[in-house]
Design a protein around this motif. Structure first.
Motif, PDB file in Angstrom:
ATOM      1  N   ILE A  37     -13.134  18.229 -55.034  1.00 57.41           N
ATOM      2  CA  ILE A  37     -12.176  18.838 -55.967  1.00 57.41           C
ATOM      3  C   ILE A  37     -13.431  20.242 -57.178  1.00 57.41           C
ATOM      4  CG2 ILE A  37     -10.369  18.972 -58.152  1.00 57.41           C
ATOM      5  CD1 ILE A  37      -9.778  16.001 -56.210  1.00 57.41           C
ATOM      6  N   ALA A  38     -13.943  19.685 -57.432  1.00 57.74           N
ATOM      7  CA  ALA A  38     -15.031  20.704 -58.405  1.00 57.74           C
ATOM      8  C   ALA A  38     -15.414  21.967 -57.600  1.00 57.74           C
ATOM      9  CB  ALA A  38     -15.940  19.899 -58.934  1.00 57.74           C
ATOM     10  N   ARG A  39     -15.483  22.222 -56.089  1.00 57.09           N
ATOM     11  CA  ARG A  39     -16.224  23.327 -55.203  1.00 57.09           C
ATOM     12  C   ARG A  39     -14.873  23.405 -55.100  1.00 57.09           C
ATOM     13  NH1 ARG A  39     -18.477  18.879 -51.926  1.00 57.09           N
ATOM     14  NH2 ARG A  39     -20.389  18.979 -52.781  1.00 57.09           N
ATOM     15  N   GLN A  40     -13.897  23.646 -55.377  1.00 62.04           N
ATOM     16  CA  GLN A  40     -12.520  24.204 -54.182  1.00 62.04           C
ATOM     17  C   GLN A  40     -11.755  24.435 -56.076  1.00 62.04           C
ATOM     18  OE1 GLN A  40      -9.990  21.664 -51.960  1.00 62.04           O
ATOM     19  NE2 GLN A  40     -12.404  21.901 -50.080  1.00 62.04           N
ATOM     20  N   TRP A  41     -11.850  24.561 -57.441  1.00 63.24           N
ATOM     21  CA  TRP A  41     -11.559  24.408 -58.663  1.00 63.24           C
ATOM     22  C   TRP A  41     -11.457  25.911 -59.132  1.00 63.24           C
ATOM     23  CZ3 TRP A  41      -9.610  20.866 -60.993  1.00 63.24           C
ATOM     24  CH2 TRP A  41      -9.035  21.149 -62.353  1.00 63.24           C
ATOM     25  N   HIS A  42     -12.026  27.114 -58.466  1.00 63.53           N
ATOM     26  CA  HIS A  42     -11.722  28.296 -58.140  1.00 63.53           C
ATOM     27  C   HIS A  42     -11.278  29.069 -57.257  1.00 63.53           C
ATOM     28  CE1 HIS A  42     -13.106  28.755 -62.435  1.00 63.53           C
ATOM     29  NE2 HIS A  42     -14.473  27.589 -62.431  1.00 63.53           N
ATOM     30  N   SER A  43     -10.077  29.735 -57.909  1.00 60.27           N
ATOM     31  CA  SER A  43      -9.344  30.355 -55.890  1.00 60.27           C
ATOM     32  C   SER A  43     -10.674  31.202 -55.022  1.00 60.27           C
ATOM     33  CB  SER A  43      -8.796  31.065 -56.500  1.00 60.27           C
ATOM     34  OG  SER A  43      -7.856  31.886 -55.982  1.00 60.27           O
ATOM     35  N   SER A  44     -10.567  31.157 -53.727  1.00 67.68           N
ATOM     36  CA  SER A  44     -10.553  31.854 -52.719  1.00 67.68           C
ATOM     37  C   SER A  44     -10.146  32.849 -52.207  1.00 67.68           C
ATOM     38  CB  SER A  44     -11.843  30.972 -51.868  1.00 67.68           C
ATOM     39  OG  SER A  44     -11.179  30.284 -51.415  1.00 67.68           O
ATOM     40  N   ALA A  45      -9.147  33.374 -53.051  1.00 67.17           N
ATOM     41  CA  ALA A  45      -8.542  34.102 -53.007  1.00 67.17           C
ATOM     42  C   ALA A  45      -9.097  35.922 -52.799  1.00 67.17           C
ATOM     43  CB  ALA A  45      -7.129  34.466 -53.450  1.00 67.17           C
ATOM     44  N   ASP A  46      -8.641  37.004 -51.826  1.00 60.48           N
ATOM     45  CA  ASP A  46      -9.391  37.198 -51.911  1.00 60.48           C
ATOM     46  C   ASP A  46      -9.342  38.815 -52.764  1.00 60.48           C
ATOM     47  OD1 ASP A  46     -10.185  40.108 -50.728  1.00 60.48           O
ATOM     48  OD2 ASP A  46      -8.427  40.583 -49.074  1.00 60.48           O
ATOM     49  N   PRO A  47      -9.666  39.315 -53.320  1.00 56.34           N
ATOM     50  CA  PRO A  47      -9.925  40.084 -55.170  1.00 56.34           C
ATOM     51  C   PRO A  47      -9.458  41.265 -54.228  1.00 56.34           C
ATOM     52  CG  PRO A  47     -12.067  39.541 -54.033  1.00 56.34           C
ATOM     53  CD  PRO A  47     -11.695  38.746 -53.327  1.00 56.34           C
ATOM     54  N   ASN A  48      -9.381  41.583 -53.332  1.00 54.97           N
ATOM     55  CA  ASN A  48      -9.394  43.379 -53.327  1.00 54.97           C
ATOM     56  C   ASN A  48      -7.293  43.730 -52.615  1.00 54.97           C
ATOM     57  OD1 ASN A  48     -11.866  43.648 -53.403  1.00 54.97           O
ATOM     58  ND2 ASN A  48     -12.114  43.450 -50.561  1.00 54.97           N
ATOM     59  N   LYS A  49      -6.691  42.160 -52.989  1.00 53.42           N
ATOM     60  CA  LYS A  49      -5.642  42.098 -52.767  1.00 53.42           C
ATOM     61  C   LYS A  49      -5.296  42.655 -54.316  1.00 53.42           C
ATOM     62  CE  LYS A  49      -4.428  38.872 -50.136  1.00 53.42           C
ATOM     63  NZ  LYS A  49      -3.059  38.170 -49.399  1.00 53.42           N
ATOM     64  N   ARG A  50      -3.483  43.424 -54.266  1.00 48.87           N
ATOM     65  CA  ARG A  50      -2.824  44.067 -55.485  1.00 48.87           C
ATOM     66  C   ARG A  50      -2.384  42.801 -56.163  1.00 48.87           C
ATOM     67  NH1 ARG A  50       0.630  49.278 -53.472  1.00 48.87           N
ATOM     68  NH2 ARG A  50       0.559  49.717 -55.705  1.00 48.87           N
ATOM     69  N   GLY A  51      -2.166  43.663 -57.286  1.00 46.85           N
ATOM     70  CA  GLY A  51      -1.725  42.202 -58.523  1.00 46.85           C
ATOM     71  C   GLY A  51      -2.536  41.518 -58.992  1.00 46.85           C
ATOM     72  N   LYS A  52      -1.639  40.346 -59.707  1.00 46.58           N
ATOM     73  CA  LYS A  52      -2.565  39.452 -61.071  1.00 46.58           C
ATOM     74  C   LYS A  52      -3.492  38.955 -60.165  1.00 46.58           C
ATOM     75  CE  LYS A  52      -2.781  36.687 -64.304  1.00 46.58           C
ATOM     76  NZ  LYS A  52      -3.386  37.149 -65.024  1.00 46.58           N
ATOM     77  N   GLN A  53      -5.223  38.846 -59.588  1.00 47.79           N
ATOM     78  CA  GLN A  53      -5.992  37.850 -59.284  1.00 47.79           C
ATOM     79  C   GLN A  53      -5.320  36.573 -60.172  1.00 47.79           C
ATOM     80  OE1 GLN A  53      -8.027  39.476 -57.216  1.00 47.79           O
ATOM     81  NE2 GLN A  53      -6.873  41.502 -57.641  1.00 47.79           N
TER      82      GLN A  53
END
Length: 82
Positions: A37-53
């Protein structure tokens, strides 16, 4: 003064330090979170997408909401976890 009074005073003076520490630590809760869970705590979403990260993963949000429901706490008090 009676012996019992002196004994109570002596005992209460010995425990003042530990009593003060318990007052300071009142309300503290320690959680152990699994390493996965600690390894997956922060999002791995693509930072190049538009909108709030995204900052936190869905798993982190679900974990905090579960803690909120179990302990019946407002979300404001759980900001420290994140």
């Amino acid at each position: 003064k009676t012996y019992n009074h002196l004994l109570k005073t002596r005992i209460s003076n010995c425990h003042v330090y530990s009593y003060n520490l318990s007052l300071i630590n009142r309300g503290n809760i320690t959680f152990w979170i699994d390493e996965n869970i600690a390894r997956q705590w922060h999002s791995s979403a693509d930072p190049n997408k538009r909108g709030k990260q995204y900052i936190f993963s869905d798993l982190a949000i679900e974990t905090v909401l579960n803690i909120k429901n179990i302990l019946n706490l407002p979300l404001r008090t759980l900001e420290v976890i994140c």
